[in-house]
Design a protein around this motif. Structure first.
Motif, PDB file in Angstrom:
ATOM      1  N   GLY A 110       0.710  -1.141   0.029  1.00 40.78           N
ATOM      2  CA  GLY A 110      -0.024   0.055  -0.190  1.00 40.78           C
ATOM      3  C   GLY A 110       0.740   1.287   0.222  1.00 40.78           C
ATOM      4  O   GLY A 110       0.394   2.237  -0.608  1.00 40.78           O
ATOM      5  N   ILE A 111       2.032   1.154   0.508  1.00 44.47           N
ATOM      6  CA  ILE A 111       2.960   2.480   0.471  1.00 44.47           C
ATOM      7  C   ILE A 111       3.622   2.640  -0.592  1.00 44.47           C
ATOM      8  O   ILE A 111       3.714   3.769  -1.070  1.00 44.47           O
ATOM      9  CB  ILE A 111       3.873   2.353   1.926  1.00 44.47           C
ATOM     10  N   SER A 112       4.000   1.671  -1.284  1.00 44.61           N
ATOM     11  CA  SER A 112       4.807   1.681  -2.544  1.00 44.61           C
ATOM     12  C   SER A 112       3.770   2.018  -3.726  1.00 44.61           C
ATOM     13  O   SER A 112       4.338   2.614  -4.731  1.00 44.61           O
ATOM     14  CB  SER A 112       5.382   0.302  -3.179  1.00 44.61           C
ATOM     15  N   ARG A 113       2.252   2.059  -3.540  1.00 40.21           N
ATOM     16  CA  ARG A 113       1.449   2.581  -4.379  1.00 40.21           C
ATOM     17  C   ARG A 113       0.935   4.133  -4.235  1.00 40.21           C
ATOM     18  O   ARG A 113       0.259   4.483  -5.033  1.00 40.21           O
ATOM     19  CB  ARG A 113       0.404   1.665  -4.669  1.00 40.21           C
ATOM     20  N   LEU A 114       1.612   4.518  -3.034  1.00 41.34           N
ATOM     21  CA  LEU A 114       0.829   5.815  -2.658  1.00 41.34           C
ATOM     22  C   LEU A 114       0.885   6.997  -3.727  1.00 41.34           C
ATOM     23  O   LEU A 114       2.133   6.920  -4.273  1.00 41.34           O
ATOM     24  CB  LEU A 114       1.377   6.124  -1.299  1.00 41.34           C
ATOM     25  N   GLY A 115       0.253   7.926  -3.926  1.00 45.55           N
ATOM     26  CA  GLY A 115       0.329   9.109  -4.729  1.00 45.55           C
ATOM     27  C   GLY A 115       1.071   9.924  -3.806  1.00 45.55           C
ATOM     28  O   GLY A 115       1.134   9.886  -2.751  1.00 45.55           O
ATOM     29  N   PRO A 116       0.857  11.425  -4.254  1.00 44.45           N
ATOM     30  CA  PRO A 116       1.712  12.308  -3.463  1.00 44.45           C
ATOM     31  C   PRO A 116       0.937  12.772  -2.244  1.00 44.45           C
ATOM     32  O   PRO A 116      -0.401  12.585  -2.263  1.00 44.45           O
ATOM     33  CB  PRO A 116       1.441  13.610  -4.421  1.00 44.45           C
ATOM     34  N   ASP A 117       1.495  13.364  -1.298  1.00 42.47           N
ATOM     35  CA  ASP A 117       0.803  13.754  -0.080  1.00 42.47           C
ATOM     36  C   ASP A 117       0.161  15.136  -0.413  1.00 42.47           C
ATOM     37  O   ASP A 117       0.979  15.921  -0.753  1.00 42.47           O
ATOM     38  CB  ASP A 117       1.868  13.884   1.126  1.00 42.47           C
TER      39      ASP A 117
END
Length: 294
Positions: free
Chosen positions: A140-147
């Motif tokens: 889930g972290i590796s697929r995250l978009g920008p904050d």
């Protein structure tokens, strides 16, 4: 479900309590919650907490060379416990307790045995716990978009996200963690209410509308952060609910125009909106209501 503002506040609260403290042990009582097998939970014993961080809705405790990463999902939560856990608590499968971080408490800041209880209510278990040496090992972290709170998340970046989403409904675009990290069901409702936009509006929109939505996103999230600032974990759920304008307030009066807040029910979630503020007075199609009217 905790979203970006609540997880951000948890980082602040837990960072203040845990950074520099020594772990006595980490107990996993809901084995379905633990998604990794190496490093083992026992590897945290005797290690120092080096810091607490956030990745979208993921909470990351850096303990020695290991990252203890948690996603609280829909019904997960945590509470700080002063002093050792009760001897009768913590039997696997017998309570909502999923895991427990117990601290050695070798100075005046934290009493021996104090620590963090991670719980999950209900029968549908979605809480996820990972022990990794690199946070990017968590899918889930590796697929995250920008904050969205990062200074690099500019209006131009946001416009690019909307442009690449075509005519997808804007509610889903805001919630998609690969597009923007940290926004869930509740804050997407609040952002769209502030922007006076229908949750079913296509993401392809004018420059003026894009700017309006970007401003609503920033003001909504930063306002929630300000309200949660300094609160302990035990106070965050109440503060989140009190701060909502439409989410979770179906049947109540919209605080902006006084119209009745409505909802749309899906198979696994709901959304709330104000017809006057967001849809020109039109009621959005709802599966449950539609069936009742047939």
């Amino acid at each position: 479900m905790p979203e970006l503002p609540e997880v951000h506040a948890l980082v602040t609260d837990l960072g203040r309590r845990l950074t520099g403290q020594v772990v006595e042990r980490f107990d996993v009582l809901s084995f379905s919650a633990l998604k990794t097998f190496s490093p083992p939970a026992s590897s945290l014993a005797g290690q120092v907490v080096r810091g607490v961080e956030r990745h979208g809705k993921f909470l990351d405790l850096r303990i020695g060379e290991v990252h203890l990463v948690m996603h609280l999902a829909r019904a997960g939560w945590m509470r700080w416990r002063e002093g050792p856990p009760p001897a009768s608590s913590g039997r696997p499968g017998k309570s909502a307790l999923a895991a427990r971080l117990v601290m050695a408490g070798d100075d005046a800041a934290v009493a021996p045995g104090s620590g963090l209880d991670i719980t999950e209510a209900g029968t549908k278990k979605s809480l996820a716990i990972y022990l990794v040496t690199d946070v990017n090992e968590v899918p889930g972290i590796s697929r995250l978009g920008p904050d969205p709170l990062d200074p690099a998340f500019t209006l131009e970046v946001f416009a690019g996200i909307l442009g690449s989403s075509g005519r997808a409904q804007i509610k889903g675009v805001l919630r998609n963690q690969s597009n923007i990290a940290g926004i869930g069901n509740a804050y997407s409702d609040e952002i769209l209410h502030t922007a006076r936009m229908s949750p079913f509006k296509p993401s392809a929109m004018s420059d003026e509308e894009t700017g309006q939505l970007y401003d609503a996103l920033q003001s909504t999230l930063r306002g929630a952060l300000a309200r949660a600032d300094g609160l302990a974990a035990s106070e965050l759920k109440k503060e989140k609910k009190l701060g909502m304008q439409v989410h979770g307030r179906v049947g109540e009066a919209c605080p902006v125009c006084g119209d009745t807040v409505r909802q749309v029910i899906f198979h696994d979630s709901t959304l709330q909106y104000c017809p006057t503020c967001q849809t020109g007075g039109k009621l959005l199609a709802d599966r449950v209501l539609s069936r009742l009217l047939k």
